[in-house]
Design a protein around this motif. Structure first.
Motif, mmCIF file in Angstrom:
data_model
loop_
_atom_site.group_PDB
_atom_site.id
_atom_site.type_symbol
_atom_site.label_atom_id
_atom_site.label_comp_id
_atom_site.label_asym_id
_atom_site.label_seq_id
_atom_site.Cartn_x
_atom_site.Cartn_y
_atom_site.Cartn_z
ATOM 1 N N VAL A 1 0.861 -1.172 0.000
ATOM 2 C CA VAL A 1 0.000 0.000 0.000
ATOM 3 C C VAL A 1 0.901 1.227 0.000
ATOM 4 C CG1 VAL A 1 -1.784 1.253 1.275
ATOM 5 C CG2 VAL A 1 -1.784 -1.239 1.245
ATOM 6 N N ALA A 2 0.800 2.030 -1.045
ATOM 7 C CA ALA A 2 1.674 3.185 -1.202
ATOM 8 C C ALA A 2 1.288 4.334 -0.284
ATOM 9 C CB ALA A 2 1.656 3.653 -2.652
ATOM 10 N N ARG A 3 0.024 4.414 0.068
ATOM 11 C CA ARG A 3 -0.414 5.511 0.929
ATOM 12 C C ARG A 3 -1.283 4.952 2.046
ATOM 13 N NH1 ARG A 3 -5.701 6.720 0.135
ATOM 14 N NH2 ARG A 3 -6.655 5.916 -1.733
ATOM 15 N N GLN A 4 -1.511 5.764 3.054
ATOM 16 C CA GLN A 4 -2.367 5.352 4.161
ATOM 17 C C GLN A 4 -3.779 5.121 3.626
ATOM 18 O OE1 GLN A 4 -1.407 4.755 7.172
ATOM 19 N NE2 GLN A 4 -3.358 4.503 8.176
ATOM 20 N N PRO A 5 -4.334 3.936 3.805
ATOM 21 C CA PRO A 5 -5.672 3.696 3.281
ATOM 22 C C PRO A 5 -6.714 4.524 4.034
ATOM 23 C CG PRO A 5 -4.932 1.834 4.579
ATOM 24 C CD PRO A 5 -3.780 2.778 4.480
ATOM 25 N N GLU A 6 -7.723 4.912 3.324
ATOM 26 C CA GLU A 6 -8.803 5.680 3.923
ATOM 27 C C GLU A 6 -9.668 4.751 4.772
ATOM 28 O OE1 GLU A 6 -12.485 8.410 2.375
ATOM 29 O OE2 GLU A 6 -10.805 8.042 1.035
ATOM 30 N N LEU A 7 -10.199 5.279 5.854
ATOM 31 C CA LEU A 7 -11.020 4.466 6.741
ATOM 32 C C LEU A 7 -12.463 4.324 6.265
ATOM 33 C CD1 LEU A 7 -9.895 5.602 10.297
ATOM 34 C CD2 LEU A 7 -9.408 3.456 9.133
ATOM 35 N N ALA A 8 -12.887 5.138 5.317
ATOM 36 C CA ALA A 8 -14.283 5.105 4.878
ATOM 37 C C ALA A 8 -14.729 3.719 4.407
ATOM 38 C CB ALA A 8 -14.536 6.151 3.799
ATOM 39 N N PRO A 9 -13.948 3.000 3.587
ATOM 40 C CA PRO A 9 -14.399 1.653 3.195
ATOM 41 C C PRO A 9 -14.539 0.704 4.390
ATOM 42 C CG PRO A 9 -12.697 2.408 1.705
ATOM 43 C CD PRO A 9 -12.753 3.400 2.837
ATOM 44 N N ALA A 10 -13.654 0.819 5.355
ATOM 45 C CA ALA A 10 -13.761 -0.017 6.558
ATOM 46 C C ALA A 10 -14.998 0.361 7.365
ATOM 47 C CB ALA A 10 -12.503 0.119 7.405
ATOM 48 N N CYS A 11 -15.328 1.642 7.403
ATOM 49 C CA CYS A 11 -16.541 2.079 8.103
ATOM 50 C C CYS A 11 -17.788 1.547 7.413
ATOM 51 C CB CYS A 11 -16.587 3.604 8.181
ATOM 52 S SG CYS A 11 -15.392 4.293 9.328
ATOM 53 N N ARG A 12 -17.783 1.554 6.092
ATOM 54 C CA ARG A 12 -18.931 1.003 5.355
ATOM 55 C C ARG A 12 -19.090 -0.488 5.638
ATOM 56 N NH1 ARG A 12 -16.605 4.341 0.766
ATOM 57 N NH2 ARG A 12 -17.630 6.337 1.109
ATOM 58 N N LEU A 13 -17.959 -1.191 5.709
ATOM 59 C CA LEU A 13 -18.001 -2.609 6.048
ATOM 60 C C LEU A 13 -18.557 -2.802 7.461
ATOM 61 C CD1 LEU A 13 -17.295 -5.594 5.538
ATOM 62 C CD2 LEU A 13 -14.986 -5.069 6.348
ATOM 63 N N ALA A 14 -18.097 -1.993 8.403
ATOM 64 C CA ALA A 14 -18.573 -2.103 9.790
ATOM 65 C C ALA A 14 -20.076 -1.844 9.879
ATOM 66 C CB ALA A 14 -17.811 -1.123 10.677
ATOM 67 N N MET A 15 -20.564 -0.854 9.142
ATOM 68 C CA MET A 15 -22.001 -0.581 9.173
ATOM 69 C C MET A 15 -22.799 -1.700 8.509
ATOM 70 S SD MET A 15 -22.581 3.507 8.950
ATOM 71 C CE MET A 15 -21.707 3.817 7.447
ATOM 72 N N GLY A 16 -22.239 -2.300 7.477
ATOM 73 C CA GLY A 16 -22.907 -3.443 6.854
ATOM 74 C C GLY A 16 -23.018 -4.618 7.816
ATOM 75 N N ILE A 17 -21.951 -4.877 8.559
ATOM 76 C CA ILE A 17 -21.976 -5.939 9.561
ATOM 77 C C ILE A 17 -22.985 -5.587 10.654
ATOM 78 C CG2 ILE A 17 -20.621 -7.061 11.379
ATOM 79 C CD1 ILE A 17 -18.174 -6.767 9.454
ATOM 80 N N GLY A 18 -23.013 -4.319 11.052
ATOM 81 C CA GLY A 18 -23.987 -3.882 12.047
ATOM 82 C C GLY A 18 -25.415 -4.068 11.573
ATOM 83 N N MET A 19 -25.668 -3.755 10.319
ATOM 84 C CA MET A 19 -27.012 -3.918 9.763
ATOM 85 C C MET A 19 -27.399 -5.401 9.748
ATOM 86 S SD MET A 19 -29.587 -2.157 8.685
ATOM 87 C CE MET A 19 -29.130 -0.619 7.929
ATOM 88 N N LEU A 20 -26.450 -6.272 9.407
ATOM 89 C CA LEU A 20 -26.727 -7.711 9.459
ATOM 90 C C LEU A 20 -27.116 -8.134 10.873
ATOM 91 C CD1 LEU A 20 -23.961 -9.439 7.302
ATOM 92 C CD2 LEU A 20 -26.409 -9.722 7.074
ATOM 93 N N ALA A 21 -26.371 -7.656 11.852
ATOM 94 C CA ALA A 21 -26.658 -8.013 13.252
ATOM 95 C C ALA A 21 -28.038 -7.511 13.669
ATOM 96 C CB ALA A 21 -25.580 -7.447 14.165
ATOM 97 N N MET A 22 -28.384 -6.309 13.262
ATOM 98 C CA MET A 22 -29.686 -5.753 13.636
ATOM 99 C C MET A 22 -30.820 -6.508 12.962
ATOM 100 S SD MET A 22 -28.740 -1.706 13.747
ATOM 101 C CE MET A 22 -30.345 -1.126 14.252
ATOM 102 N N LEU A 23 -30.636 -6.878 11.706
ATOM 103 C CA LEU A 23 -31.666 -7.624 10.990
ATOM 104 C C LEU A 23 -31.865 -9.019 11.581
ATOM 105 C CD1 LEU A 23 -30.839 -6.535 7.354
ATOM 106 C CD2 LEU A 23 -33.015 -6.143 8.544
ATOM 107 N N LEU A 24 -30.795 -9.598 12.100
ATOM 108 C CA LEU A 24 -30.913 -10.931 12.704
ATOM 109 C C LEU A 24 -31.774 -10.907 13.962
ATOM 110 C CD1 LEU A 24 -27.310 -12.347 12.244
ATOM 111 C CD2 LEU A 24 -29.413 -13.196 11.197
#
Length: 179
Positions: A154-177
């Protein structure tokens, strides 16, 4: 939402931190990126508020209706850009899923700890959507394969936004369950 208190608090922490990061991100960007960050902040903070364990805070019916109104307005806002952007379509699905969960909670989930009940087919479709979204988002976070013999670094520091989107997707799965 209903379920074990520890998982509820972990979901509150995850979604709250994600929403707070997205809210802070709105200050450093403009235009479409700012709008996207604002929508993600609303989603993360709203999910955190909805995930507070029912044993701690049993919300009255009007509070769940308030969530439905707020996320219904967010869905209308996302509908504007849904034609031109897949990310806006995702925000539209997420906002409608939040409306769905809030309405399901008004049918008993927000009153005295009774279990919320959603429509099984719709809940299943949302679980499939978010399952696929989480898998796709997680795969995008993996380092890309080496191109033309160069090492996969990785040439530059990766942005956290994609990881945040992943975290919210996991959260939505947990809430739907929990429905």
């Amino acid at each position: 939402m209903h379920g074990p208190a520890m998982s509820g608090w972990l979901l509150v922490a995850l979604c709250g931190a994600t929403g707070a990061y997205c809210l802070a991100r709105t200050r450093s960007c403009s235009g479409e990126a700012r709008s996207t960050a604002g929508g993600e902040a609303l989603m993360g903070l709203g999910m955190a508020a909805m995930a507070v364990p029912a044993a701690v805070l049993a919300l009255p019916r009007w509070a769940w209706l308030g969530y439905a109104v707020v996320f219904g307005a967010a869905a209308l806002f996302a509908l504007r850009g849904a034609v031109r952007s897949s990310h806006h379509r995702h925000h539209l699905v997420g906002s409608l899923a939040m409306v769905y969960m809030a309405v399901a909670m008004t049918s008993g989930g927000g009153q005295g700890g009774h279990a919320a009940a959603g429509v099984p087919l719709l809940t299943g479709a949302l679980l499939v959507y978010y399952g696929a979204y989480v898998l796709r988002s997680g795969a995008r976070l993996l380092p890309q394969a080496a191109v033309a013999g160069t090492p996969a670094t990785v040439a530059r520091q990766p942005e956290l936004a994609p990881a945040c989107r992943l975290a919210m997707g996991i959260g939505m799965l947990a809430m739907l369950l929990t429905l």
